[in-house]
Design an enzyme around this catalytic site. Structure first.
Site, PDB file in Angstrom:
ATOM      1  N   ASP A  66      17.571 -75.883  18.998  1.00 59.24           N
ATOM      2  CA  ASP A  66      18.174 -74.812  18.210  1.00 59.24           C
ATOM      3  C   ASP A  66      19.460 -75.381  17.633  1.00 59.24           C
ATOM      4  O   ASP A  66      20.440 -75.585  18.351  1.00 59.24           O
ATOM      5  CB  ASP A  66      18.464 -73.596  19.104  1.00 59.24           C
ATOM      6  CG  ASP A  66      19.137 -72.451  18.360  1.00 59.24           C
ATOM      7  OD1 ASP A  66      19.564 -72.639  17.202  1.00 59.24           O
ATOM      8  OD2 ASP A  66      19.269 -71.365  18.951  1.00 59.24           O
ATOM      9  N   ASN A  93      17.508 -80.020   7.859  1.00 61.05           N
ATOM     10  CA  ASN A  93      16.594 -79.252   7.024  1.00 61.05           C
ATOM     11  C   ASN A  93      16.383 -77.825   7.524  1.00 61.05           C
ATOM     12  O   ASN A  93      16.167 -76.914   6.723  1.00 61.05           O
ATOM     13  CB  ASN A  93      15.240 -79.979   6.954  1.00 61.05           C
ATOM     14  CG  ASN A  93      14.124 -79.076   6.475  1.00 61.05           C
ATOM     15  OD1 ASN A  93      13.995 -78.792   5.278  1.00 61.05           O
ATOM     16  ND2 ASN A  93      13.306 -78.603   7.409  1.00 61.05           N
ATOM     17  N   TYR A 163      21.789 -66.375   2.338  1.00 62.28           N
ATOM     18  CA  TYR A 163      21.126 -67.662   2.094  1.00 62.28           C
ATOM     19  C   TYR A 163      21.811 -68.426   0.965  1.00 62.28           C
ATOM     20  O   TYR A 163      22.116 -69.615   1.090  1.00 62.28           O
ATOM     21  CB  TYR A 163      19.657 -67.432   1.759  1.00 62.28           C
ATOM     22  CG  TYR A 163      18.874 -68.698   1.519  1.00 62.28           C
ATOM     23  CD1 TYR A 163      18.360 -69.423   2.587  1.00 62.28           C
ATOM     24  CD2 TYR A 163      18.629 -69.158   0.219  1.00 62.28           C
ATOM     25  CE1 TYR A 163      17.620 -70.584   2.367  1.00 62.28           C
ATOM     26  CE2 TYR A 163      17.904 -70.320  -0.003  1.00 62.28           C
ATOM     27  CZ  TYR A 163      17.401 -71.025   1.069  1.00 62.28           C
ATOM     28  OH  TYR A 163      16.687 -72.178   0.852  1.00 62.28           O
ATOM     29  N   LYS A 167      23.765 -72.079   1.255  1.00 64.70           N
ATOM     30  CA  LYS A 167      23.345 -73.287   0.554  1.00 64.70           C
ATOM     31  C   LYS A 167      24.472 -73.855  -0.301  1.00 64.70           C
ATOM     32  O   LYS A 167      24.598 -75.079  -0.465  1.00 64.70           O
ATOM     33  CB  LYS A 167      22.102 -73.004  -0.291  1.00 64.70           C
ATOM     34  CG  LYS A 167      20.856 -72.761   0.542  1.00 64.70           C
ATOM     35  CD  LYS A 167      20.497 -73.965   1.407  1.00 64.70           C
ATOM     36  CE  LYS A 167      19.218 -73.782   2.176  1.00 64.70           C
ATOM     37  NZ  LYS A 167      18.827 -74.962   2.982  1.00 64.70           N
TER      38      LYS A 167
END
Length: 257
Positions: A66, A93, A163, A167
């Site tokens: 994790d 990733n 998200y 990023k």
């Protein structure tokens, strides 16, 4: 000679999707690959990533990890180096998403996405750099980090506030590490996928979203995991010279349009 002959690589989130494609491509190119993920079975179904790596005669291991927990990332890299002798390539990733805008996003969703997509990458980058600094350079390079960012680190991610923010943070993290550790012979780049078709369930494969992506992408097809894997293989190889701090777009020309 294969592009990654005798290199030792870790790929997080490598049981499924883009991480799986990257891990398999690395193995094809001669690397020993440590598959790190919270589960071993692929979302797409079928054989595990490690099984496919071993079946083709390549070397590797699976380590349950994790990435949001420093102790588990620390243990991952320690175990990989203990077994295989060094670390050449760290691919960050693993990522999660919520598909919620600002108003819809709960505090719990926000913290969870950032704990994986930002803090998890911080853990992977920091622990990899710690390891690289203990190693003698091969040529002029001690090690390479490849962060999987997104075109949504460059433009807004409609309807997914956490998200998109995460990023964008990864793109800046990549630049920062590249500049701070160039003198140490440590390379840090990112790959920014556009619309890639994977086995991921949910909104990623919504028919209306796919139709929009096809109309928006100049190239006459949408991306496939192999496209991202090819870019990641190049950045992991000795062919990628004098390149650090790059956010390499793999988007079929989306961002050029």
């Amino acid at each position: 000679m294969p592009m990654l002959d005798k290199k030792i690589a870790i790929v997080t989130g490598a049981s499924s999707g883009l991480g799986r494609a990257i891990a398999l491509r690395y193995a094809e190119e001669g690397a020993t690959v440590v598959v790190a993920d919270i589960i071993e079975d692929p979302i797409e179904g079928g054989e595990t990533t490690l099984s496919r790596i071993l079946a083709r005669g390549s070397s590797g291991a699976f380590i349950k990890t994790d990435i949001s927990r420093w102790s588990e990332v620390d243990a991952l890299i320690t175990a990989a180096v203990d077994e295989f002798g060094r670390l050449d390539v760290m691919v960050n990733n693993a990522a999660i998403y919520t598909s919620t805008n600002l108003i819809e996003t709960t505090a719990e969703q926000w913290h969870r996405v950032l704990s994986v997509n930002v803090t998890g990458y911080f853990h992977g980058c920091k622990r990899a750099v710690q390891q690289f600094l203990t190693q003698d350079p091969v040529g002029d390079t001690r090690g390479r980090i490849i962060n999987i960012s997104s075109q949504h680190g460059m433009v807004a991610c409609p309807g997914d506030f956490p998200y998109g923010v995460s990023k964008g943070a990864i793109v800046q993290m990549t630049r920062q590490i590249a500049v701070d550790h160039a003198k140490d012979g440590i390379i840090c780049n990112a790959v920014a996928p556009g619309k890639i078709i994977t086995g991921k369930p949910g909104v990623a494969n919504d028919p209306d979203a796919l139709d929009y992506s096809r109309r928006r992408t100049p190239w006459p097809r949408l991306g496939e995991p192999r496209d991202v894997a090819s870019a990641a293989a190049f950045l992991a190889s000795d062919m990628a010279t004098y390149m650090t701090g790059v956010n390499l777009m793999v988007d079929g020309g989306w961002m050029a349009g």
